[in-house]
Write a protein that holds these residues in place. Structure first.
Motif, mmCIF file in Angstrom:
data_model
loop_
_atom_site.group_PDB
_atom_site.id
_atom_site.type_symbol
_atom_site.label_atom_id
_atom_site.label_comp_id
_atom_site.label_asym_id
_atom_site.label_seq_id
_atom_site.Cartn_x
_atom_site.Cartn_y
_atom_site.Cartn_z
ATOM 1 N N UNK A 23 11.406 6.992 20.098
ATOM 2 C CA UNK A 23 12.517 6.589 19.232
ATOM 3 C C UNK A 23 12.048 6.208 17.835
ATOM 4 N N UNK A 24 10.936 5.479 17.755
ATOM 5 C CA UNK A 24 10.436 5.085 16.441
ATOM 6 C C UNK A 24 9.895 6.296 15.683
ATOM 7 N N UNK A 25 9.205 7.183 16.387
ATOM 8 C CA UNK A 25 8.617 8.337 15.725
ATOM 9 C C UNK A 25 9.626 9.368 15.279
ATOM 10 N N UNK A 26 10.792 9.383 15.927
ATOM 11 C CA UNK A 26 11.807 10.366 15.560
ATOM 12 C C UNK A 26 12.224 10.279 14.109
ATOM 13 N N UNK A 27 12.231 9.076 13.562
ATOM 14 C CA UNK A 27 12.688 8.891 12.182
ATOM 15 C C UNK A 27 11.811 9.621 11.179
ATOM 16 N N UNK B 88 11.802 0.004 13.880
ATOM 17 C CA UNK B 88 12.878 0.989 13.976
ATOM 18 C C UNK B 88 13.423 1.259 12.581
ATOM 19 N N UNK B 89 13.485 2.519 12.206
ATOM 20 C CA UNK B 89 13.876 2.900 10.855
ATOM 21 C C UNK B 89 15.070 3.841 10.890
ATOM 22 N N UNK B 90 15.816 3.912 9.806
ATOM 23 C CA UNK B 90 16.905 4.891 9.717
ATOM 24 C C UNK B 90 16.330 6.295 9.578
ATOM 25 N N UNK B 91 17.177 7.310 9.718
ATOM 26 C CA UNK B 91 16.682 8.693 9.595
ATOM 27 C C UNK B 91 15.979 8.938 8.268
ATOM 28 N N UNK B 92 14.986 9.810 8.274
ATOM 29 C CA UNK B 92 14.284 10.156 7.041
ATOM 30 C C UNK B 92 15.274 10.722 6.037
ATOM 31 N N UNK B 93 16.180 11.583 6.521
ATOM 32 C CA UNK B 93 17.236 12.145 5.673
ATOM 33 C C UNK B 93 18.525 11.369 5.934
#
Length: 377
Positions: A20-24, A44-49
């Motif tokens: 989940x964390x790496x998906x961003x 936990x971060x928001x989407x890169x885009x």
């Protein structure tokens, strides 16, 4: 809680949280990640885009915000296959049980924000399972031949390591058998080595050095060489922030994708005995840099970028198995479970139960062989 259940929980919850964390940050490079988030990602971060639904039309997934991806969806599907079989798996179980789960069972898919069968979330290299086994009726033991060579089979092999806890060689052999229905070449090899690493981490009192040693003991060809090279470099560092570029440089000679991750060349993901997938050696390297610490190993994978969700899945599974459930920050696991609408601990409980049953079967099988061999002597 038994040590088996504790480590199973650490492995599977740890893998899901890493995913989940790496998906961003998946597909981004470290410098792009720092520019996007104003520094290193530390949770936990928001989407890169921000416009994730339109930024990548071929992959319009809501990665980030604590959403698990296909890495965890297929991992949980494999746990359900173990729960149905309640014994070791082979390529035919992939054809008969895993494909049915991926194509018939409706689950909530967080990064699609709806319920569907998991097949709809799979990338082309993972849909190969269904194409070859359900539609082409390929021999399951050979179905992986011809697929692009990537980490698609390795990313969900943690359950094989849990079932073979304490026995890396058996975990490797079973994962190689299971992955043959999906992958070939160094993609299949990585699946076996990752399962072996998890099995080693499941041993009581194991260290990250024990895990790397077990991986090197079973690995072959380019995969072994890549793990050795990245591990050697990793032992020179104690902070992933200064190590990311050096780990990438150590991995580069064995990687077919190249430095421009979003635009791989013609030689990318082709079978080879000289090359390796990037995710596993880097995950092991980051574990060494972090001294086995879950938080630091996973954050290193997140900020390494490239295939960050799979790298963090592998680092998270191994670190979680080493440290048990308490190794995974509760703030992260509870947030990921809520955002993904998933019970992250229940698959681990089921798998620990199955692992105990399989061990009892193995013990009875060996006792029978011991008697028969004794008659020969």
């Amino acid at each position: 809680m038994t040590v088996l259940l504790d480590k199973s929980t650490g492995a599977l919850v740890g893998a899901a949280v890493g995913d989940a964390l790496g998906g961003a940050t998946e597909t981004a490079l470290p410098e792009e990640i720092r520019a996007r988030y104003g520094g290193w990602v530390d949770g936990i971060a928001p989407p890169f885009h921000a416009d994730w639904a339109t930024a990548r039309p071929l992959a319009p997934y809501h990665k980030g915000d604590g959403h698990i991806t296909d890495d965890t969806l297929v991992t949980h599907a494999l746990v359900r296959v173990y729960a149905a079989k309640r014994d070791h798996l082979d390529a035919f179980d992939v054809a008969d049980l895993l494909v049915a789960d991926l194509t018939e069972r409706v689950v909530f898919i967080p990064d699609m924000e709806r319920e569907a069968v998991a097949f709809h979330r799979l990338a082309a290299a993972e849909r190969w399972l269904v194409t070859r086994l359900r539609h082409a009726h390929a021999d399951p033991r050979e179905a992986g031949v011809g697929n692009v060579v990537n980490c698609g089979a390795a990313m969900y092999m943690a359950p094989v390591g849990v079932v073979n806890a304490g026995d890396p060689a058996s975990a490797y052999a079973e994962a190689i058998e299971v992955a043959g229905a999906h992958q070939h070449s160094f993609g299949r090899e990585a699946a076996g080595v990752f399962a072996a690493a998890v099995a080693a981490a499941m041993t009581a009192g194991a260290t990250v050095d024990d895990v790397v040693s077990a991986a090197l003991e079973v690995a072959h060809d380019g995969t072994r060489a890549a793990i050795a090279a990245v591990s050697k470099e990793a032992r020179e560092h104690t902070d992933w922030r200064g190590a990311l570029g050096r780990l990438r440089a150590a991995m580069a000679p064995f990687d077919t994708v190249g430095d421009d991750y979003r635009n791989p060349g013609l030689g990318a993901r082709r079978p080879s005995r000289l090359h390796a997938i990037e995710e596993l050696p880097v995950a092991l390297g980051l574990l060494l840099v972090a001294g086995g610490d879950y938080r630091e190993a996973v954050l290193g994978a997140v900020n390494y970028g490239r295939d960050a969700d799979s790298t963090a899945t592998m680092a998270g599974a191994i670190a979680g198995a080493l440290g048990g459930a308490a190794a995974v920050p509760a703030q992260w696991s509870s947030a990921v479970a809520a955002a993904s609408r998933a019970d992250l601990a229940e698959p681990a409980r089921v798998l620990a139960e199955v692992a105990a049953e399989v061990f009892a079967l193995d013990r009875a099988r060996f006792a029978r062989r011991e008697r028969r061999f004794g008659d020969l002597a």
